[in-house]
Design an enzyme around this catalytic site. Structure first.
Site, mmCIF file in Angstrom:
data_model
loop_
_atom_site.group_PDB
_atom_site.id
_atom_site.type_symbol
_atom_site.label_atom_id
_atom_site.label_comp_id
_atom_site.label_asym_id
_atom_site.label_seq_id
_atom_site.Cartn_x
_atom_site.Cartn_y
_atom_site.Cartn_z
ATOM 1 N N GLU A 137 0.808 -1.219 0.000
ATOM 2 C CA GLU A 137 0.000 0.000 0.000
ATOM 3 C C GLU A 137 0.837 1.262 0.000
ATOM 4 O O GLU A 137 0.486 2.256 -0.670
ATOM 5 C CB GLU A 137 -0.958 -0.006 1.200
ATOM 6 C CG GLU A 137 -2.143 -0.932 1.077
ATOM 7 C CD GLU A 137 -1.801 -2.392 1.316
ATOM 8 O OE1 GLU A 137 -2.676 -3.248 1.073
ATOM 9 O OE2 GLU A 137 -0.662 -2.678 1.744
ATOM 10 N N HIS A 206 -10.511 -5.827 10.189
ATOM 11 C CA HIS A 206 -11.247 -5.548 8.948
ATOM 12 C C HIS A 206 -12.530 -4.760 9.222
ATOM 13 O O HIS A 206 -13.404 -4.700 8.364
ATOM 14 C CB HIS A 206 -11.579 -6.852 8.218
ATOM 15 C CG HIS A 206 -10.390 -7.520 7.598
ATOM 16 N ND1 HIS A 206 -9.423 -8.134 8.336
ATOM 17 C CD2 HIS A 206 -10.003 -7.642 6.304
ATOM 18 C CE1 HIS A 206 -8.489 -8.633 7.537
ATOM 19 N NE2 HIS A 206 -8.817 -8.338 6.297
#
Length: 401
Positions: A137, A206
């Site tokens: 990322e 998450h």
């Protein structure tokens, strides 16, 4: 890589686009589930409830919407899309309009993205404009910022918004500040988007709500979509903006369905949405909590209350014009968010209301937020950490005493 993107972007001329102001539609999903193996009941509405009487309800009606039902949805112009399809349509229209627009992220190419927002775009626009990246990322977010500095308009998809914490340095020190630190020599027209929020037993890592993490970064705008209509309008506006924009999408809202206009439209990135006009109290919310508020609003109307519901949409900056006008009318404010209580969007919004509209308040601002705990995996515990409609009803009753 940015040079390659720049060469592609230079091959097409830009065309102008006209914003179209279209009637907004509102929906409520009875049950929000994952993108597969799901069924949905959609309630369309276009106005305020004519409640008829003020009889008091005995219990919370959890599957209701406090607006007038649409009697003839089939006659409405436009086409029906799920929220993820609306995002894709907005993205595709901008890629067609402007060859500088490109997408990068994990599995965004031929797989079509983790929630299919980029489905089939790689086949249409090629592997360079829809670029699959490694699981890194910080690297591909930094690459997108560099591409934006050279004139492109990249969209970064985080497979899960929690993963973008790995790119926090690039987002904060580069994306938000380069326009200033370069003395205005560079603009950074980057869109950073992806799924977040508390899903269905996705576990703590998450189920992140990163609004509070990014709100303090100078130079970045933040918006949160909640319907297919505003998802498409905000996506297109974010891509055309010269500022870096973070678009928050909720993992449980992707499969909401709504009829949206056939003609092109673009929404204002800094404008809140009046969901339900009212007189007794202002309820400020965004994203998934919009639907919890509207469920509670049905019961509140039956109990004789008249709540005004505003989807703030713009998380940074706040639309203090719309919010202020509502506060001046109702004199009471309830904020409902899924973000954490400590340092969340609600805390910043409370501070702004107290600073600018304190004299108009007849009661302290109340904020209902998620508990400051990691989101549990167990379904019942997960539900307890997030604000529920019954809590909203109780808070309004206490504020309106």
């Amino acid at each position: 890589m940015a040079v390659v993107f720049q060469g592609i972007g230079a091959t097409a001329a830009l065309t102008s686009a006209t914003s179209v102001d279209s009637k907004k539609l509102y929906i409520l999903s009875r049950r929000l589930v994952s993108e597969t193996k799901s069924t949905f009941m959609v309630v369309r509405s276009d106005g305020r409830l004519n409640s008829g009487s003020n009889r008091r309800a005995q219990k919370l009606i959890t599957n209701a919407v406090a607006t007038k039902a649409d009697s003839s949805p089939a006659t409405k112009p436009g086409h029906e899309l799920l929220l993820f399809e609306a995002l894709r349509e907005g993205l595709e229209e901008e890629m067609e309009r402007d060859a500088r627009v490109c997408v990068m992220g994990e599995d965004v190419g031929h797989y079509g993205g983790s929630y299919k927002v980029t489905k089939d775009l790689a086949n249409k626009y090629g592997d360079l404009r829809v670029l699959d990246t490694p699981i890194a990322e910080n690297s591909f977010t930094g690459m997108a910022i560099g591409a934006a500095m050279t004139g492109l308009r990249p969209i970064v998809e985080g497979m899960n918004m929690g993963f973008l914490l790995l790119a926090f340095n690039q987002i904060s020190n580069n994306c938000g500040m380069l326009h200033y630190t370069s003395g205005g020599q560079f603009t950074i027209p980057v869109v950073i988007r992806g799924p977040g929020g508390v899903g269905r037993q996705l576990g703590a890592e998450h189920s992140q709500r990163l609004e509070s993490y990014f709100q303090s970064i100078p130079g970045i705008q933040m918006v949160a979509c909640s319907t297919p209509y505003n998802a498409k309008g905000l996506m297109k506006a974010a891509i055309r903006s010269e500022n870096p924009v973070i678009l928050f999408e909720h993992v449980l809202l992707y499969n909401l369905k709504e009829r949206i206009p056939d003609e092109e439209y673009i929404l204002n990135l800094e404008e809140a949405e009046m969901v339900r006009p009212g007189e007794h109290i202002t309820i400020l919310t965004y994203s998934r909590m919009r639907y919890h508020v509207m469920q509670a609003a049905k019961t509140l109307v039956n109990k004789g209350y008249d709540p005004e519901v505003i989807d703030i949409r713009s998380l940074k900056p706040f639309d203090l014009h719309t919010i202020g006008n509502s506060v001046k009318k109702t004199h009471r404010v309830l904020i409902v968010e899924e973000c954490m209580r400590t340092g969340g969007i609600g805390a910043s919004l409370t501070a702004a209301i107290n600073e600018y509209f304190h004299d108009y308040l007849d009661a302290p601002v109340v904020c209902l937020s998620s508990q400051d705990v990691p989101t549990p995996y167990a379904g019942t515990l997960e539900e307890w950490t997030v604000v529920q409609p019954t809590q909203i009803v109780t808070a309004v009753e206490q504020l309106c005493r």
